[in-house]
Write a protein that holds these residues in place. Sequence first.
Motif, PDB file in Angstrom:
ATOM      1  N   SER A  69      54.576  41.863  44.110  1.00 21.64           N
ATOM      2  CA  SER A  69      54.326  40.433  44.319  1.00 21.64           C
ATOM      3  C   SER A  69      54.852  39.589  43.171  1.00 21.64           C
ATOM      4  O   SER A  69      55.479  38.543  43.385  1.00 21.64           O
ATOM      5  N   ALA A 126      49.356  37.848  39.353  1.00 17.17           N
ATOM      6  CA  ALA A 126      49.706  38.872  40.337  1.00 17.17           C
ATOM      7  C   ALA A 126      49.271  40.244  39.819  1.00 17.17           C
ATOM      8  O   ALA A 126      50.036  41.197  39.787  1.00 17.17           O
ATOM      9  N   GLY A 145      49.325  38.615  45.717  1.00 18.98           N
ATOM     10  CA  GLY A 145      49.302  40.062  45.743  1.00 18.98           C
ATOM     11  C   GLY A 145      48.246  40.668  46.627  1.00 18.98           C
ATOM     12  O   GLY A 145      47.357  39.979  47.148  1.00 18.98           O
ATOM     13  N   SER A 146      48.333  41.984  46.781  1.00 22.02           N
ATOM     14  CA  SER A 146      47.449  42.702  47.692  1.00 22.02           C
ATOM     15  C   SER A 146      46.021  42.770  47.199  1.00 22.02           C
ATOM     16  O   SER A 146      45.116  43.094  47.965  1.00 22.02           O
ATOM     17  N   ALA A 203      51.301  42.088  50.728  1.00 21.15           N
ATOM     18  CA  ALA A 203      51.702  41.713  49.373  1.00 21.15           C
ATOM     19  C   ALA A 203      52.921  40.803  49.389  1.00 21.15           C
ATOM     20  O   ALA A 203      52.996  39.822  48.636  1.00 21.15           O
ATOM     21  N   ALA A 213      52.985  36.854  48.184  1.00 21.05           N
ATOM     22  CA  ALA A 213      53.902  36.388  47.142  1.00 21.05           C
ATOM     23  C   ALA A 213      54.795  35.259  47.639  1.00 21.05           C
ATOM     24  O   ALA A 213      55.030  34.268  46.927  1.00 21.05           O
TER      25      ALA A 213
END
Length: 356
Positions: free
Chosen positions: A12, A177, A331-332, A342, A346
């Motif tokens: 990301s 991130a 991000g995840s 992800a 981003a």
Amino acid sequence: MRRVAIVGGGLSGCIVAFRRAAAGDQVALVEAAPRLGGQLWTERAGGFVVEHGAEGFIARSEAVPALAGALGIGGELVGQETYRSFGFDGGPLRELLPGEAAELLGFQVPRGELGKGIRTFRLGMAQLVEALARAIVDARVDVRLSTAVTSLARVAGGHRLSLAGGGALEADAVVIATPAAGAAALLGEPARALAGAPTLSSVTVSLAYPRAAIEHPLDGTGFIVAAAHQLHGFRACTFTTSKFEGRAPAGHVTLRLFFRPDPADLERMGDAAWAARAEASLARVLRVGGAPERAWVSRWSRALPVFTPAHEERVRELERSLEGRGVLLAGSAFHGSGIDAAVRSAEAAAARLDAL
């Protein structure tokens, strides 16, 4: 020219750096580890292509192919060679229904994606990160590896990021991130609830054998292990060389075993011990003639985010508190597990920077 600082050089963070540099921003990307990519990490040696992290992304993703196209590697995408999968419950392997394997393993993907398989890149998932790294270097992004951000403070005109070992960065906008716990450490009170965000640990072991050493035809993607038979946390095995083309030299196969490790085992066991455990685990299911020629061990401690309604609400509350402050999350860890999530997170963060 806007100054954008990105904390975290996983997938990301690299995407945000790529997009904002292309938009003309002055971008700095800070990563505590000695390499970019986070959980996208592919090792290539002796004709083997071995994933240490994620092995692919949901097949119906639109975000990942679009990013690959923008990076000039759209032609490197590949799909599964087979979709057949098996289950082990103490006896012979039985064929599973489409999507049953992912559902039993608790993959956090929409129900409509179950059974659709995954896609990857010809040279492994790290091919995506490598293309991003080339693009951001070409765009003169200030990439700082092996550098931790110790604090984030608001100052007149923006933000100051203090760096471990001394030094600082000044930025007009900041994108976090990192894992959730990293965001909590940097953002203080508004993010304190994320310090204990639920995560899981994982150990994977890839074993390489001469093809003749495995009696099973390996005519599927692999097998999952029924809960009652998950000795030492052994959950599943991917027949890597059956699932994707070009993953081993001629006459060889690789199998990747997945463990949900006991915390004590994760702490005390070395690579040789994990490889031996993987061999013994595989032998419980398949007839194997001889020891593997090579083994690769990957450890991910508290690296896999778990999305619960409570965690999702905490992220929404944090993002509301950050509105107007020039700080975004990507991000995840925040917006859904998996590569597709992800990438979408981003891309959204990079686009929102236009409005700041």
